[in-house]
Design a protein around this motif. Structure first.
Motif, PDB file in Angstrom:
ATOM      1  N   LYS A 135       0.878  -1.330   0.002  1.00 44.94           N
ATOM      2  CA  LYS A 135       0.167   0.112   0.039  1.00 44.94           C
ATOM      3  C   LYS A 135       0.919   1.269   0.090  1.00 44.94           C
ATOM      4  CE  LYS A 135      -3.989  -2.149   2.214  1.00 44.94           C
ATOM      5  NZ  LYS A 135      -4.989  -2.120   3.324  1.00 44.94           N
ATOM      6  N   ASN A 136       1.984   1.264   0.527  1.00 44.59           N
ATOM      7  CA  ASN A 136       3.118   2.179   0.781  1.00 44.59           C
ATOM      8  C   ASN A 136       3.499   2.718  -0.805  1.00 44.59           C
ATOM      9  OD1 ASN A 136       4.513   4.250   2.083  1.00 44.59           O
ATOM     10  ND2 ASN A 136       6.400   3.145   1.396  1.00 44.59           N
ATOM     11  N   GLU A 137       3.808   1.422  -1.392  1.00 52.45           N
ATOM     12  CA  GLU A 137       4.370   1.650  -2.836  1.00 52.45           C
ATOM     13  C   GLU A 137       3.136   2.330  -3.619  1.00 52.45           C
ATOM     14  OE1 GLU A 137       7.065   1.332  -4.069  1.00 52.45           O
ATOM     15  OE2 GLU A 137       7.943   0.953  -2.264  1.00 52.45           O
ATOM     16  N   MET A 138       1.948   1.803  -3.274  1.00 54.77           N
ATOM     17  CA  MET A 138       0.720   2.199  -4.221  1.00 54.77           C
ATOM     18  C   MET A 138       0.790   3.731  -4.019  1.00 54.77           C
ATOM     19  SD  MET A 138      -3.292   1.049  -4.082  1.00 54.77           S
ATOM     20  CE  MET A 138      -2.691  -0.822  -4.248  1.00 54.77           C
ATOM     21  N   ALA A 139       0.515   3.990  -2.633  1.00 51.36           N
ATOM     22  CA  ALA A 139       0.619   5.592  -2.283  1.00 51.36           C
ATOM     23  C   ALA A 139       1.699   6.305  -3.028  1.00 51.36           C
ATOM     24  CB  ALA A 139       0.648   5.640  -0.671  1.00 51.36           C
ATOM     25  N   ASN A 140       2.920   5.824  -2.919  1.00 47.74           N
ATOM     26  CA  ASN A 140       3.943   6.737  -3.594  1.00 47.74           C
ATOM     27  C   ASN A 140       3.521   6.741  -5.141  1.00 47.74           C
ATOM     28  OD1 ASN A 140       5.486   6.873  -1.297  1.00 47.74           O
ATOM     29  ND2 ASN A 140       6.488   4.941  -1.583  1.00 47.74           N
ATOM     30  N   ALA A 141       3.254   5.771  -5.681  1.00 42.76           N
ATOM     31  CA  ALA A 141       2.815   5.817  -7.081  1.00 42.76           C
ATOM     32  C   ALA A 141       1.634   6.869  -7.235  1.00 42.76           C
ATOM     33  CB  ALA A 141       2.338   4.369  -7.671  1.00 42.76           C
ATOM     34  N   GLU A 142       0.787   6.832  -6.470  1.00 44.10           N
ATOM     35  CA  GLU A 142      -0.361   7.798  -6.422  1.00 44.10           C
ATOM     36  C   GLU A 142      -0.089   9.277  -6.277  1.00 44.10           C
ATOM     37  OE1 GLU A 142      -4.244   8.800  -7.636  1.00 44.10           O
ATOM     38  OE2 GLU A 142      -3.520   6.846  -7.512  1.00 44.10           O
ATOM     39  N   SER A 143       1.030   9.386  -5.487  1.00 46.72           N
ATOM     40  CA  SER A 143       1.934  10.554  -4.929  1.00 46.72           C
ATOM     41  C   SER A 143       2.658  11.225  -6.484  1.00 46.72           C
ATOM     42  CB  SER A 143       2.511  10.828  -3.855  1.00 46.72           C
ATOM     43  OG  SER A 143       3.259  11.945  -3.614  1.00 46.72           O
ATOM     44  N   ALA A 144       3.166  10.341  -7.115  1.00 52.99           N
ATOM     45  CA  ALA A 144       3.957  10.568  -8.140  1.00 52.99           C
ATOM     46  C   ALA A 144       2.889  11.153  -9.045  1.00 52.99           C
ATOM     47  CB  ALA A 144       4.838   9.516  -8.654  1.00 52.99           C
TER      48      ALA A 144
END
Length: 584
Positions: A135-144
């Motif tokens: 989920k952290n990776e997903m959030a980072n991707a969403e932030s980018a």
């Protein structure tokens, strides 16, 4: 479209761009916030439940005490209600089964059950940790992705706003610049200038009105040009045919015009010097310098013309024109400005020759009359001598009248001779440093007998220690005698005449005050003109009208000043002043 509508649409477009960028940024920030909340919610609870159950196992032995069992079972139940990740349910079932088996198994089998229980807890923990990482990776991707979209939206908004800022003012500024340029062309009398706008706004209406105005101006210019040229030719013809020499300068000091006579007098080519600077021409032409910048106040110029010495009277006039400036919408501010100068030389040679002939005639006649008049006076003196013979009373009266008339004629001839000397420039003064008191005493002695005949008192007020003056004693005393004679003539019997002498600044002032009828103000300005006489009632004999004029010439030749102060019913006060001699 109206300009007001354009402005509203433009600012409305700006508002939409700013609002759109704000909404896009808000959307992505909100989505990023939701992803972050998911990471910290369910998985964090599962890890807490696993940590609490592992703590119970670490701190107690099976079978668990009642309190410990309650804590373990409560966390186990809570974990069963928080199964959110794939594989977490299988791990939970294994944990639940292992716990049940461990509670019902024998003592020798519990060690292996605890290991299985710990393994189940570790599986649940591993599943949630992996979920947190994913989920952290997903959030980072969403932030980018949010940063990318916000950056794209920011760049697009900047480009749109920049383009708007650069181009939109042109809707107003460009037409104004065209109007400014067109107005400058009109000021240069370029009436072919036109404005063309196709936006159907106020500028288009203004351009149509401007074009109409230019057409009218062009028509007016064309209709008046021929008239102006005709008037210019007429004025030039009038100037050329004038009998007086005339020169015109503009406000810059350049030769604007001059007629043929002026060019001939100054030996200049009238066609070549038009437009040249007068200051530069004066360096090469002495006569032009005398005309434009005379060194003396004398306006009479002696010029060699027509093969003889000629006299010209110089007249100078400023060309003044009104200048109107808009003060506000209702009033106009008016002022005047100089547009140049005009110099006119009037030929007065004929009048000068006549004046000289008149002066010579007067001098000749006066000189010729003076000799027989002197003989008449001598004869009258002999007749009055008793040794020649006695006369009756009537004969004595006749001789007295003859003597008075001969004295009057002799005085007039003397004044005419003095006048001729002044006019011909042959007046000669014998200067000497003298005391003011001596001049006064000389004059008083001359009129003392005349004062005694009318019982008039001569009162002298003379300051002590007066500075000396450099003057012609006889002619200065003659002026004072002339003042006193007039004062005695117009004073009543048994009155008085006051003579004041005092120093004022660097001048010694002499004055003679009588208390007669006085002189009307309208005559005072002409008292010192030649041949002018104040109208009388016939009681006093009038003189020649030359005494005061000659007095003025005498005093001014001595660098002095002469004037009169008088009022009806208060008498008259005749004054003159002479500069004092500077002390060494």
């Amino acid at each position: 479209m109206k300009i007001k509508t354009k402005l509203r649409l433009g600012f409305g477009f700006l508002f939409i761009i700013v609002l759109s960028f704000g909404l896009i940024a808000l959307f992505f920030l909100n989505e990023l916030s939701d992803k972050s909340k998911i990471i910290l919610k369910d998985n964090y609870k599962s890890l807490n439940y696993v940590s609490a159950m592992r703590k119970v196992i670490d701190e107690n032995t099976f079978p668990l005490p009642t309190n410990a069992a309650q804590i373990f079972e409560q966390n186990l139940k809570s974990e069963g209600a928080n199964l959110t990740e794939n594989g977490e349910k299988v791990a939970f079932q294994k944990l639940e089964n292992t716990y049940k088996i461990l509670n019902s198994s024998a003592t020798n089998a519990r060690e292996n059950g605890i290991k299985n229980l710990r393994s189940a807890l570790q599986n649940i923990e591993a599943v949630n940790m992996k979920a947190i990482y994913d989920k952290n990776e997903m959030a980072n991707a969403e932030s980018a992705r949010a940063n990318l979209y916000i950056s794209i939206a920011a760049v697009l908004s900047f480009l749109i706003l920049f383009t708007f800022i650069v181009n939109f003012p042109g809707f107003v500024a460009n037409p104004l610049a065209e109007f400014s340029s067109a107005i400058k062309q009109i000021s240069r009398k370029n009436y072919k200038q036109r404005l063309h706008f196709k936006n159907h706004d106020e500028f288009t209406e203004l351009a149509d009105a401007f074009n109409g105005m230019v057409v009218k101006l062009n028509e007016w210019e064309n209709s008046n040009l021929s008239k102006i040229k005709s008037e210019k030719s007429r004025i030039e013809a009038i100037i050329a045919q004038m009998q007086d020499a005339i020169i015109g300068l503009n406000e810059k000091g350049e030769i604007l015009f001059l007629n043929h006579l002026a060019a001939q007098l100054m030996n200049l080519d009238e066609e070549k010097i038009i437009g040249q600077n007068a200051t530069e021409l004066m360096k090469k032409n002495e006569l032009l310098k005398r005309i434009i910048k005379p060194e003396t106040a004398d306006k009479t110029l002696k010029i060699y013309a027509d093969e003889k010495e000629s006299y010209f009277l110089l007249e100078h006039r400023e060309i003044i024109i009104p200048n109107y400036e808009d003060q506000d919408e209702k009033t106009l501010k008016s002022s005047i400005r100089s547009a140049g100068s005009v110099y006119v030389l009037k030929n007065i040679t004929q009048f000068k020759e006549l004046d000289e002939a008149k002066t010579n005639f007067i001098a000749t006649v006066s000189h010729e009359l003076k000799t027989p008049l002197s003989s008449i006076k001598m004869s009258l003196k002999l007749l009055n001598d008793e040794r020649v013979g006695s006369m009756n009373e009537e004969q004595v009266q006749l001789l007295t009248h003859i003597k008075e008339d001969s004295d009057r004629l002799l005085k007039i001839t003397s004044e005419l001779l003095d006048l001729s000397q002044v006019e011909t420039g042959n007046l000669k003064l014998t200067f000497a440093i003298t005391r003011p008191e001596d001049i006064v005493q000389y004059a008083v002695d001359a009129v003392k007998f005349q004062a005694e005949q009318k019982s008039i008192k001569l009162e002298i007020n003379c300051d002590k220690n007066l500075a000396q003056v450099n003057a012609d004693i006889q002619k200065t005393a003659w002026v004072l005698v002339n003042f006193l004679s007039n004062a005695l003539r117009y004073s009543s019997e048994k009155s008085k005449v006051v003579i004041d002498v005092f120093q004022k600044d660097k001048f010694i002032q002499f004055s003679v005050q009588d208390y007669g009828k006085g002189i009307d103000e309208k005559y005072q300005k002409r008292l010192f003109e030649r041949y002018f006489q104040v109208p009388t009632d016939g009681q006093n004999k009038s003189g020649s009208g030359l005494g005061l004029a000659i007095s003025k010439d005498f005093i001014e030749a001595e660098d002095g000043k002469i004037w009169v102060v008088s009022a009806i019913g208060e008498g008259s006060k005749f004054c003159f002043s002479l500069p004092v001699v500077a002390s060494v």
